[in-house]
Design a protein around this motif. Structure first.
Motif, short mmCIF file in Angstrom:
data_model
loop_
_atom_site.label_atom_id
_atom_site.label_comp_id
_atom_site.label_asym_id
_atom_site.label_seq_id
_atom_site.Cartn_x
_atom_site.Cartn_y
_atom_site.Cartn_z
N GLU A 123 0.81 -1.22 0.21
CA GLU A 123 0.08 0.06 -0.05
C GLU A 123 0.87 1.25 0.03
N GLN A 124 0.50 2.18 -0.92
CA GLN A 124 1.15 3.50 -0.95
C GLN A 124 0.46 4.49 -0.15
N ALA A 125 1.06 5.47 0.37
CA ALA A 125 0.62 6.70 0.92
C ALA A 125 -0.05 7.58 -0.02
N ARG A 126 -1.31 8.07 0.71
CA ARG A 126 -2.08 9.11 -0.23
C ARG A 126 -1.22 10.41 -0.26
N LEU A 127 -1.18 10.83 -1.75
CA LEU A 127 -0.32 12.14 -1.83
C LEU A 127 -1.50 13.14 -1.72
N PRO A 128 -1.06 14.48 -1.41
CA PRO A 128 -1.95 15.59 -1.08
C PRO A 128 -3.09 15.93 -2.21
N LEU A 129 -2.68 15.84 -3.64
CA LEU A 129 -3.58 16.03 -4.80
C LEU A 129 -4.21 14.78 -5.16
N ASP A 130 -4.00 13.56 -4.53
CA ASP A 130 -4.76 12.47 -5.00
C ASP A 130 -6.20 12.36 -4.62
N GLY A 131 -7.04 11.72 -5.32
CA GLY A 131 -8.35 11.65 -5.09
C GLY A 131 -8.68 10.68 -3.84
N PRO A 132 -9.57 10.04 -3.72
CA PRO A 132 -9.97 9.18 -2.63
C PRO A 132 -9.45 7.64 -2.83
N ALA A 133 -8.72 7.31 -3.85
CA ALA A 133 -8.54 6.08 -4.02
C ALA A 133 -7.43 5.59 -3.14
N LYS A 134 -7.26 4.25 -3.12
CA LYS A 134 -6.21 3.57 -2.50
C LYS A 134 -5.32 2.90 -3.12
N TYR A 135 -3.87 3.16 -3.20
CA TYR A 135 -2.97 2.88 -4.04
C TYR A 135 -1.96 1.82 -3.51
N TYR A 136 -1.62 0.80 -4.55
CA TYR A 136 -0.82 -0.21 -4.16
C TYR A 136 0.43 -0.22 -5.31
N ARG A 137 1.60 -0.52 -4.87
CA ARG A 137 2.60 -0.80 -5.63
C ARG A 137 2.80 -2.40 -5.93
N LEU A 138 2.74 -2.69 -7.30
CA LEU A 138 3.13 -4.45 -7.51
C LEU A 138 4.67 -4.41 -7.33
N ALA A 139 5.30 -5.53 -6.48
CA ALA A 139 6.41 -5.58 -6.35
C ALA A 139 7.16 -6.17 -7.67
N GLY A 140 8.41 -5.45 -7.99
CA GLY A 140 8.92 -5.78 -9.17
C GLY A 140 8.49 -5.11 -10.43
N LYS A 141 7.32 -4.43 -10.40
CA LYS A 141 6.58 -3.61 -11.41
C LYS A 141 6.74 -2.17 -11.14
N GLN A 142 6.62 -1.43 -12.35
CA GLN A 142 6.37 -0.14 -12.62
C GLN A 142 4.90 0.40 -12.26
N THR A 143 4.11 -0.47 -12.09
CA THR A 143 2.71 -0.30 -12.37
C THR A 143 2.04 -0.21 -10.95
N THR A 144 1.49 0.87 -10.49
CA THR A 144 0.53 0.77 -9.34
C THR A 144 -1.10 0.19 -9.58
N VAL A 145 -1.55 -0.13 -8.55
CA VAL A 145 -3.04 -0.25 -8.65
C VAL A 145 -3.74 0.66 -7.78
N GLY A 146 -4.94 1.38 -8.43
CA GLY A 146 -5.76 1.83 -7.50
C GLY A 146 -7.10 1.31 -7.32
N LEU A 147 -7.65 1.59 -5.94
CA LEU A 147 -9.05 1.02 -5.72
C LEU A 147 -9.88 1.98 -5.12
N ILE A 148 -10.99 2.34 -5.96
CA ILE A 148 -11.95 3.18 -5.60
C ILE A 148 -13.16 2.40 -5.05
N SER A 149 -13.41 2.30 -3.58
CA SER A 149 -14.66 1.52 -3.17
C SER A 149 -15.76 2.51 -2.42
N PRO A 150 -16.49 2.89 -3.10
CA PRO A 150 -17.58 3.84 -2.76
C PRO A 150 -18.64 2.98 -2.20
N VAL A 151 -19.09 1.91 -2.64
CA VAL A 151 -20.15 1.19 -2.08
C VAL A 151 -19.69 0.26 -1.00
N PHE A 152 -18.70 -0.69 -0.89
CA PHE A 152 -18.33 -1.26 0.21
C PHE A 152 -17.57 -0.71 1.46
#
Length: 336
Positions: free
Chosen positions: A231-260
């Motif tokens: 899990e990555q720290a949320r930056l000041p200008l980020d929206g409400p998504a939670k971000y995760y970095r994939l080990a060994g990858k440049q890609t990050t994954v975001g999750l926006i979960s307004p329902v659950f």
């Protein structure tokens, strides 16, 4: 948190009554789109504004200037599909030059990116969010109503070639496209770009809508079986998504979960529709018509209007309320 009704514009800036700092404006420039995705702009909710109801680009620029003066630092241009409106590139170039704006971003379905990617880069757009719910041409057409997957993929590559940072948005829907979660993530990893998964939001509540929703927790569990996530720290200008970095990858994954998960406590956004109506919550019917505040010498009144609407921002959305009393809407009508 206790809410306070006492509002004094002189000492509030863009802080709501729950103590949330609002620094992010989603500005819609049109309610029109060249797709009809069934979770955003379904045909049965196809009413559109008359052309004379859309704010001019000059008025939209005036609103943005006042929003920045009030404390907004990030502006996201949305629609509908913003690139279908003639003159949008010149508008973006003017917005980018406004003093105090730290980030200008745009959400698009990607259909017109093969033509506009270079112009968006020249206009100073910092990044793009591109909606992409399937890599299967037939399924893509079923979801969007358009046989345009090839153009969208070409547009993503064109944006990357132009030097624009790209994020992908996917709405996983059970039984429709949820078998492509890992496929989309592998596609993003191949290009070193980020992918955000957004819970299906039942804004117009079709039959059996509950069966379509896949929680952010379930998505995260599926991803964790294949990847190590940090899990990555949320930056000041980020929206409400939670971000995760994939080990060994440049890609990050975001999750926006307004329902659950109620993400409202991290919400830092307000919205202005293409007709000039401001709402502090996507799922609130409360709007303020900003058009009466447009005109010479009214910037301070407009700033006070921003502050008042933000101060009264609901503590949380009411997406879980029962169908009785719920007013459905097309996501494209309010800028997503």
């Amino acid at each position: 948190m206790e809410r306070h009704s006492d509002f004094r514009a002189s000492n509030i800036k863009l802080i709501d009554s729950c103590g949330r700092k609002i620094n992010y404006l989603r500005l819609s420039v049109t309610d029109r789109c060249n797709m009809c995705c069934h979770y955003c702009a379904p045909r049965e909710h196809g009413e559109q504004l008359e052309q004379n109801e859309l704010l001019s680009f000059a008025d939209l620029e005036s609103l943005t200037r006042s929003a920045i003066a009030a404390g907004i630092q990030k502006v996201r241009i949305t629609g509908g599909e913003p690139l279908v409106r003639p003159g949008v590139i010149e508008f973006l170039a003017r917005i980018r030059k406004l003093p105090g704006l730290q980030r200008l971003v745009l959400t698009t379905n990607g259909m017109l990116l093969p033509f506009f990617a270079g112009q968006l880069a020249a206009a100073g757009v910092d990044s793009l969010n591109v909606s992409l719910d399937s890599l299967n041409p037939e399924r893509f057409k079923e979801i969007t109503g358009v046989a345009g997957l090839g153009r969208v993929l070409a547009g993503i590559d064109a944006a990357l070639d132009a030097g624009i940072r790209v994020k992908l948005n996917m709405v996983p829907m059970r039984g429709i496209n949820d078998d492509e979660i890992l496929k989309l993530l592998n596609y993003a990893c191949e290009r070193g770009i980020s992918l955000r998964f957004i819970e299906y939001m039942p804004v117009y509540r079709p039959v059996n809508w509950q069966n379509r929703i896949i929680s952010g927790t379930e998505i995260l569990e599926r991803l964790s079986r294949e990847f190590d996530l940090e899990e990555q720290a949320r930056l000041p200008l980020d929206g409400p998504a939670k971000y995760y970095r994939l080990a060994g990858k440049q890609t990050t994954v975001g999750l926006i979960s307004p329902v659950f998960e109620h993400i409202c406590n991290a919400c830092n956004r307000i919205r202005i529709t293409s007709a000039g109506r401001m709402r502090s919550c996507l799922f609130s019917d409360q709007e303020l018509d900003l058009r009466p505040f447009l005109g010479l010498g009214q910037e301070q009144e407009l700033i006070c209007a921003f502050q008042k609407v933000i101060f009264d921002k609901p503590e949380s959305h009411h997406l879980h309320q029962q169908d009785q009393g719920y007013r459905s809407f097309a996501m494209s009508a309010v800028g997503g």
